[in-house]
Design a protein around this motif. Sequence first.
Motif, PDB file in Angstrom:
ATOM      1  N   PHE A   1     -14.356   4.302  42.977  1.00  0.00           N
ATOM      2  CA  PHE A   1     -14.745   2.957  42.558  1.00  0.00           C
ATOM      3  C   PHE A   1     -15.344   2.161  43.715  1.00  0.00           C
ATOM      4  CE2 PHE A   1     -13.084  -1.503  42.426  1.00  0.00           C
ATOM      5  CZ  PHE A   1     -13.965  -2.000  41.463  1.00  0.00           C
ATOM      6  N   LEU A   2     -14.731   2.237  44.902  1.00  0.00           N
ATOM      7  CA  LEU A   2     -15.240   1.470  46.031  1.00  0.00           C
ATOM      8  C   LEU A   2     -16.616   1.955  46.470  1.00  0.00           C
ATOM      9  CD1 LEU A   2     -12.038   0.953  48.216  1.00  0.00           C
ATOM     10  CD2 LEU A   2     -13.131  -0.642  46.629  1.00  0.00           C
ATOM     11  N   GLY A   3     -16.870   3.256  46.323  1.00  0.00           N
ATOM     12  CA  GLY A   3     -18.205   3.766  46.623  1.00  0.00           C
ATOM     13  C   GLY A   3     -19.243   3.139  45.714  1.00  0.00           C
ATOM     14  N   ASP A   4     -18.912   2.977  44.432  1.00  0.00           N
ATOM     15  CA  ASP A   4     -19.816   2.317  43.487  1.00  0.00           C
ATOM     16  C   ASP A   4     -20.079   0.875  43.903  1.00  0.00           C
ATOM     17  OD1 ASP A   4     -19.841   4.613  41.932  1.00  0.00           O
ATOM     18  OD2 ASP A   4     -18.274   3.913  40.564  1.00  0.00           O
ATOM     19  N   ILE A   5     -18.984   0.183  44.276  1.00  0.00           N
ATOM     20  CA  ILE A   5     -19.092  -1.220  44.673  1.00  0.00           C
ATOM     21  C   ILE A   5     -20.016  -1.374  45.882  1.00  0.00           C
ATOM     22  CG2 ILE A   5     -17.835  -3.182  45.650  1.00  0.00           C
ATOM     23  CD1 ILE A   5     -17.241  -2.839  42.730  1.00  0.00           C
ATOM     24  N   VAL A   6     -19.736  -0.602  46.927  1.00  0.00           N
ATOM     25  CA  VAL A   6     -20.493  -0.740  48.175  1.00  0.00           C
ATOM     26  C   VAL A   6     -21.961  -0.389  47.981  1.00  0.00           C
ATOM     27  CG1 VAL A   6     -20.737   0.101  50.534  1.00  0.00           C
ATOM     28  CG2 VAL A   6     -18.462  -0.360  49.615  1.00  0.00           C
ATOM     29  N   GLU A   7     -22.247   0.638  47.222  1.00  0.00           N
ATOM     30  CA  GLU A   7     -23.638   1.029  46.999  1.00  0.00           C
ATOM     31  C   GLU A   7     -24.435  -0.108  46.370  1.00  0.00           C
ATOM     32  OE1 GLU A   7     -25.624   5.142  45.712  1.00  0.00           O
ATOM     33  OE2 GLU A   7     -24.470   4.221  44.087  1.00  0.00           O
ATOM     34  N   GLN A   8     -23.868  -0.752  45.359  1.00  0.00           N
ATOM     35  CA  GLN A   8     -24.570  -1.864  44.707  1.00  0.00           C
ATOM     36  C   GLN A   8     -24.623  -3.092  45.609  1.00  0.00           C
ATOM     37  OE1 GLN A   8     -23.562  -2.401  40.363  1.00  0.00           O
ATOM     38  NE2 GLN A   8     -22.058  -0.796  40.821  1.00  0.00           N
TER      39      GLN A   8
END
Length: 335
Positions: A152-159
């Motif tokens: 989930f945090l990877g998704d957050i940071v990418e955006q």
Amino acid sequence: MPASERPAVPRRLRDKRKMRVLISGASGFIGTELSHQLREDGHDVLTLVRRQPRAENEINWAPTARILDSSLIDSVDAVINLSGASLARLPWTASYKKEILRSRLQTTQALAEAMSMASKPPEVFLSASAVGFYGDRPGERLTEASSRGPGFLGDIVEQWEQVAQIRPAKTRLVTFRTGFVIGNGGSLGPVIALTRVGLGSRFGTGGDIWPWISLYDEAAAIRHLLTSKLTGPVNLVGPTPATSDRITRHVAKQMHRWYDFVVPTFAINLGLREAGPELLLSSQQIVPEKLLNDGFVYRHNTAEEAIDAFLPEKAGLPKKAGLPKKAGLPKRKKR
């Protein structure tokens, strides 16, 4: 090399001895320390607030409505974005996960768009990011060149980092990926609270590597990035790795408290669900390669030094001497 990561040619600052810096999230854990250090350096610090301003250096804004006067941007040399809902608020419900993302995208987009509309965009935009980008990667050496990991945090940071890209091309962009910040509060706050009441614990096996950094060095590194030529993602973590057990055990030692408990992996997964593995059980050997190559000098080179910098005085505990070497804790009396 992506255009966003190519070295930028920074414009000459209006005054090399003094910068006018605009900060969002200045009242938070990191923002408070950063504002203090910037003012000690002689910089003029302006802070964005969502309430009625109470001081001359405070400016009201409404990031959800993307309301920010672009003429304000014309008057500053740098913008630092620290806004975002806390990851330490648990549990991560479906609605709160949306807030974690929304709070980051809205503030970052509002700032980037205001810069784009300004007649004189700032020289540099430093936008917060997180090491959650890398995900759980045991056994890997991770630098800024490493790929995105799962979670989930990877998704957050990418955006989050993508939205920052809409700033003006002439504005140097740095997305600083912050690790586990060691200070009187922040990520270490719950650990201190549990340890204070005698519930110092190891999380899982305790062998996961936590990418720590001291609060002082976090703020000092951001100050360094203000005048550096670095662009793109920059890892803000300490120079030497440390396991979670090493960190939590040293906290217990400094606080003169027991360190007798183990929170098993299954309990963390059950109790915290998605947040448990991502916050407590991820193993990330992250290297601050760009920062080191750029000549940044750390004040605290080990996690122990970072912990010693504020414990036990700031935890409200008396200093004691003569602790046993084993775990740094007193022996129990036999019954």
